[in-house]
Scaffold this active site. Structure first.
Site, PDB file in Angstrom:
ATOM      1  N   TYR A   9       0.804  -1.224   0.000  1.00 52.21           N
ATOM      2  CA  TYR A   9       0.000   0.000   0.000  1.00 52.21           C
ATOM      3  C   TYR A   9       0.836   1.272   0.000  1.00 52.21           C
ATOM      4  CZ  TYR A   9      -3.697  -3.237   1.240  1.00 52.21           C
ATOM      5  OH  TYR A   9      -4.585  -4.267   1.238  1.00 52.21           O
ATOM      6  N   HIS A  14      -4.575   4.843  -0.356  1.00 52.20           N
ATOM      7  CA  HIS A  14      -4.873   4.404   1.003  1.00 52.20           C
ATOM      8  C   HIS A  14      -3.879   4.973   2.021  1.00 52.20           C
ATOM      9  CE1 HIS A  14      -7.878   1.587  -0.424  1.00 52.20           C
ATOM     10  NE2 HIS A  14      -7.012   1.226  -1.355  1.00 52.20           N
TER      11      HIS A  14
END
Length: 89
Positions: A9, A14
């Site tokens: 990520y 995010h």
């Protein structure tokens, strides 16, 4: 700053919260080297325009987004936090 841990990520939407927290910490020479409250944590002082320096803490929970509220609640219960609403809001 909220985000998801791990390299999967690292550069995704995010983790915008992590990137903002890291930029703020770097700008104010705050090391996120301590592992506290279930995340990477650092404390420092930030000069305020026209006022006294402000003691701040920067926390990057190392939980995924959904359960990160527990990490934040733990930090808030252990730290002397004062929340101020900006004038005009």
């Amino acid at each position: 700053g909220l985000g998801n841990p791990g390299p999967r990520y690292a550069r995704t939407r995010h983790n915008v919260g992590f990137r903002v927290a890291e930029c703020f910490a770097q700008r104010h020479a705050i090391e996120l080297a301590s592992q506290r409250f279930g995340g990477s944590f650092g404390r420092g002082r930030v000069a305020m325009a026209g006022g006294a320096p402000l003691d701040v803490g920067v926390l990057e929970p190392q939980d995924f987004m959904d359960p990160s509220g527990g990490t934040l609640a733990l930090a808030l219960s252990k730290l002397p936090v004062r929340i101020e609403r900006p004038s005009g809001l």
